[in-house]
Motif scaffolding. Sequence first.
Motif, PDB file in Angstrom:
ATOM      1  N   ASN A   1      -0.947  33.910  31.536  1.00  0.00           N
ATOM      2  CA  ASN A   1       0.431  34.255  31.873  1.00  0.00           C
ATOM      3  C   ASN A   1       1.199  34.639  30.614  1.00  0.00           C
ATOM      4  OD1 ASN A   1       2.428  34.454  33.997  1.00  0.00           O
ATOM      5  ND2 ASN A   1       3.414  32.659  33.109  1.00  0.00           N
ATOM      6  N   LEU A   2       0.969  33.899  29.536  1.00  0.00           N
ATOM      7  CA  LEU A   2       1.602  34.211  28.260  1.00  0.00           C
ATOM      8  C   LEU A   2       1.153  35.583  27.759  1.00  0.00           C
ATOM      9  CD1 LEU A   2       3.141  32.867  25.649  1.00  0.00           C
ATOM     10  CD2 LEU A   2       0.813  32.812  24.780  1.00  0.00           C
ATOM     11  N   ALA A   3      -0.153  35.840  27.802  1.00  0.00           N
ATOM     12  CA  ALA A   3      -0.686  37.113  27.303  1.00  0.00           C
ATOM     13  C   ALA A   3      -0.070  38.298  28.045  1.00  0.00           C
ATOM     14  CB  ALA A   3      -2.211  37.130  27.441  1.00  0.00           C
ATOM     15  N   VAL A   4      -0.008  38.197  29.357  1.00  0.00           N
ATOM     16  CA  VAL A   4       0.505  39.302  30.170  1.00  0.00           C
ATOM     17  C   VAL A   4       2.005  39.502  29.953  1.00  0.00           C
ATOM     18  CG1 VAL A   4       0.946  40.023  32.541  1.00  0.00           C
ATOM     19  CG2 VAL A   4      -1.318  39.180  31.900  1.00  0.00           C
ATOM     20  N   ASN A   5       2.757  38.417  29.919  1.00  0.00           N
ATOM     21  CA  ASN A   5       4.209  38.546  29.755  1.00  0.00           C
ATOM     22  C   ASN A   5       4.585  39.025  28.360  1.00  0.00           C
ATOM     23  OD1 ASN A   5       6.004  37.559  32.168  1.00  0.00           O
ATOM     24  ND2 ASN A   5       4.188  36.261  32.188  1.00  0.00           N
ATOM     25  N   MET A   6       3.855  38.586  27.339  1.00  0.00           N
ATOM     26  CA  MET A   6       4.120  39.133  26.004  1.00  0.00           C
ATOM     27  C   MET A   6       3.808  40.624  25.978  1.00  0.00           C
ATOM     28  SD  MET A   6       2.993  36.220  23.214  1.00  0.00           S
ATOM     29  CE  MET A   6       3.600  37.216  21.833  1.00  0.00           C
ATOM     30  N   ALA A   7       2.730  41.026  26.673  1.00  0.00           N
ATOM     31  CA  ALA A   7       2.382  42.447  26.740  1.00  0.00           C
ATOM     32  C   ALA A   7       3.522  43.257  27.348  1.00  0.00           C
ATOM     33  CB  ALA A   7       1.101  42.638  27.542  1.00  0.00           C
ATOM     34  N   VAL A   8       4.151  42.717  28.372  1.00  0.00           N
ATOM     35  CA  VAL A   8       5.279  43.402  29.013  1.00  0.00           C
ATOM     36  C   VAL A   8       6.406  43.645  28.008  1.00  0.00           C
ATOM     37  CG1 VAL A   8       7.159  43.120  30.688  1.00  0.00           C
ATOM     38  CG2 VAL A   8       4.789  42.632  31.355  1.00  0.00           C
ATOM     39  N   TRP A   9       6.746  42.616  27.235  1.00  0.00           N
ATOM     40  CA  TRP A   9       7.861  42.767  26.300  1.00  0.00           C
ATOM     41  C   TRP A   9       7.483  43.640  25.106  1.00  0.00           C
ATOM     42  CZ3 TRP A   9      12.536  42.130  27.844  1.00  0.00           C
ATOM     43  CH2 TRP A   9      12.801  41.240  28.894  1.00  0.00           C
ATOM     44  N   PHE A  10       6.226  43.606  24.704  1.00  0.00           N
ATOM     45  CA  PHE A  10       5.792  44.556  23.679  1.00  0.00           C
ATOM     46  C   PHE A  10       6.012  45.997  24.156  1.00  0.00           C
ATOM     47  CE2 PHE A  10       2.727  41.219  21.929  1.00  0.00           C
ATOM     48  CZ  PHE A  10       3.441  41.038  20.764  1.00  0.00           C
ATOM     49  N   ARG A  11       5.660  46.249  25.424  1.00  0.00           N
ATOM     50  CA  ARG A  11       5.836  47.593  25.971  1.00  0.00           C
ATOM     51  C   ARG A  11       7.309  47.966  26.040  1.00  0.00           C
ATOM     52  NH1 ARG A  11       4.327  51.351  25.482  1.00  0.00           N
ATOM     53  NH2 ARG A  11       4.624  52.381  27.494  1.00  0.00           N
ATOM     54  N   LYS A  12       8.150  46.999  26.360  1.00  0.00           N
ATOM     55  CA  LYS A  12       9.574  47.291  26.499  1.00  0.00           C
ATOM     56  C   LYS A  12      10.228  47.669  25.179  1.00  0.00           C
ATOM     57  CE  LYS A  12      10.620  44.816  30.779  1.00  0.00           C
ATOM     58  NZ  LYS A  12      11.544  43.871  31.461  1.00  0.00           N
ATOM     59  N   ILE A  13       9.594  47.297  24.066  1.00  0.00           N
ATOM     60  CA  ILE A  13      10.124  47.721  22.766  1.00  0.00           C
ATOM     61  C   ILE A  13       9.301  48.871  22.194  1.00  0.00           C
ATOM     62  CG2 ILE A  13      11.182  45.501  22.235  1.00  0.00           C
ATOM     63  CD1 ILE A  13       8.823  44.899  20.391  1.00  0.00           C
ATOM     64  N   GLY A  14       8.482  49.477  23.044  1.00  0.00           N
ATOM     65  CA  GLY A  14       7.795  50.697  22.643  1.00  0.00           C
ATOM     66  C   GLY A  14       6.422  50.535  22.034  1.00  0.00           C
ATOM     67  N   LYS A  15       5.894  49.305  22.012  1.00  0.00           N
ATOM     68  CA  LYS A  15       4.560  49.084  21.459  1.00  0.00           C
ATOM     69  C   LYS A  15       3.496  49.444  22.500  1.00  0.00           C
ATOM     70  CE  LYS A  15       5.876  47.260  17.503  1.00  0.00           C
ATOM     71  NZ  LYS A  15       5.580  47.909  16.200  1.00  0.00           N
ATOM     72  N   ARG A  16       2.436  50.061  22.047  1.00  0.00           N
ATOM     73  CA  ARG A  16       1.287  50.344  22.913  1.00  0.00           C
ATOM     74  C   ARG A  16       0.381  49.112  22.909  1.00  0.00           C
ATOM     75  NH1 ARG A  16      -1.197  55.111  19.779  1.00  0.00           N
ATOM     76  NH2 ARG A  16      -0.660  53.611  18.153  1.00  0.00           N
ATOM     77  N   VAL A  17       0.050  48.635  24.106  1.00  0.00           N
ATOM     78  CA  VAL A  17      -0.658  47.356  24.220  1.00  0.00           C
ATOM     79  C   VAL A  17      -1.928  47.500  25.052  1.00  0.00           C
ATOM     80  CG1 VAL A  17      -0.437  44.906  24.799  1.00  0.00           C
ATOM     81  CG2 VAL A  17       1.607  46.227  24.231  1.00  0.00           C
TER      82      VAL A  17
ATOM     83  N   LEU B   1       8.573  41.102  34.703  1.00  0.00           N
ATOM     84  CA  LEU B   1       8.832  42.319  35.470  1.00  0.00           C
ATOM     85  C   LEU B   1       9.696  42.027  36.683  1.00  0.00           C
ATOM     86  CD1 LEU B   1       5.334  44.082  35.500  1.00  0.00           C
ATOM     87  CD2 LEU B   1       7.369  44.768  34.208  1.00  0.00           C
ATOM     88  N   GLU B   2       9.376  40.931  37.364  1.00  0.00           N
ATOM     89  CA  GLU B   2      10.077  40.600  38.605  1.00  0.00           C
ATOM     90  C   GLU B   2      11.505  40.146  38.347  1.00  0.00           C
ATOM     91  OE1 GLU B   2       8.695  40.818  41.847  1.00  0.00           O
ATOM     92  OE2 GLU B   2       7.230  41.982  40.700  1.00  0.00           O
ATOM     93  N   LYS B   3      11.672  39.285  37.344  1.00  0.00           N
ATOM     94  CA  LYS B   3      12.995  38.735  37.045  1.00  0.00           C
ATOM     95  C   LYS B   3      13.169  38.653  35.532  1.00  0.00           C
ATOM     96  CE  LYS B   3      13.630  36.208  41.374  1.00  0.00           C
ATOM     97  NZ  LYS B   3      14.060  34.941  42.002  1.00  0.00           N
ATOM     98  N   PRO B   4      13.478  39.770  34.904  1.00  0.00           N
ATOM     99  CA  PRO B   4      13.557  39.801  33.434  1.00  0.00           C
ATOM    100  C   PRO B   4      14.653  38.929  32.849  1.00  0.00           C
ATOM    101  CG  PRO B   4      14.334  41.861  34.406  1.00  0.00           C
ATOM    102  CD  PRO B   4      13.696  41.086  35.514  1.00  0.00           C
ATOM    103  N   ASN B   5      15.596  38.492  33.683  1.00  0.00           N
ATOM    104  CA  ASN B   5      16.672  37.631  33.174  1.00  0.00           C
ATOM    105  C   ASN B   5      16.417  36.152  33.420  1.00  0.00           C
ATOM    106  OD1 ASN B   5      18.361  39.733  32.153  1.00  0.00           O
ATOM    107  ND2 ASN B   5      19.000  40.198  34.249  1.00  0.00           N
ATOM    108  N   ALA B   6      15.286  35.809  34.021  1.00  0.00           N
ATOM    109  CA  ALA B   6      14.938  34.403  34.223  1.00  0.00           C
ATOM    110  C   ALA B   6      14.781  33.722  32.866  1.00  0.00           C
ATOM    111  CB  ALA B   6      13.644  34.287  35.029  1.00  0.00           C
TER     112      ALA B   6
END
Length: 292
Positions: A37-53, A247-252
């Motif tokens: 869960n940590l790996a996937v969610n960190m990947a999401v935020w890396f993508r949101k700042i423009g990093k290719r993951v 992705l589902e609730k980015p403000n959680a």
Amino acid sequence: MDQAERLRNVIKQSNIQQQTARVFTVTSGKGGVGKSNLAVNMAVWFRKIGKRVIIIDADLGLANVEVMFGSVPKYNLSDLIYRGKSAKEIINEGPLGIGFISGGVGIAGLNNLSRDQIVYLVHSLAELNELADIVIIDTGAGIADSVLEFVLASPEVVLVSTPDPSSLTDAYSLLKALYRNPSFSEERTRIHIVANKVTSVEEGNIVFAKLNSVVTQFLKGSIHFLGMIPQDREMEHAVRSQKIISLEKPNAASSRAFKLLTDNYIHDEQKTISMHKGITQFITNLLARRGS
């Protein structure tokens, strides 16, 4: 000539470039602490700042990454090694364009490769340095050899623990196995600790303090606190529903914590720049260990 020297010669003779994609392995002393869960969610935020993951799912027992992505991979590492597929072809696409590679049975067979297969594998995976800024290796849990090999091959390790005493004990057991392995080099490895499922900032700090104390006292080593993830009902619901909370609730609360972890990791880059050897060096280290 040992396997490690043979591999170095293969890399040298093949003129394979050593470059700078940042590689880290996510692991835990026991299952159920939120590693994938940590790996996937960190990947999401890396993508949101423009990093290719790209995530490489190296958990031989479970396929958590593809389950969370809701995707059945068409190809895996075996297709690259034995069926001539390219690295690009075995990359499956997840949300936000996150790439992931399923290890499949290809990982288990790495120690039986011929020289030509080794050259092809390392050449092929070297392409990931051109395709990704961040490569995340999601391992199994525990201290089995199949887990430790990935941890020992990685220049950076993210170790996940909860405040539960058994989780802390198992996390320390993994650290002890790592430090006491003759192949481990503290100078070439940075170990990040993440405290998951904490009820307060204080509890998160206590998780790190306990691990740091025993590592300092008994292993004469050092670890780094990357951050903490709060106990969050919304995240628990997302996990049960096989959804990605960021992705589902980015403000959680948990989503914001994953974002902070990602920021901390990026800002730590200058301290670890000398460790960046790219996926080529990671695979070389891994193959050398499996052949030893």
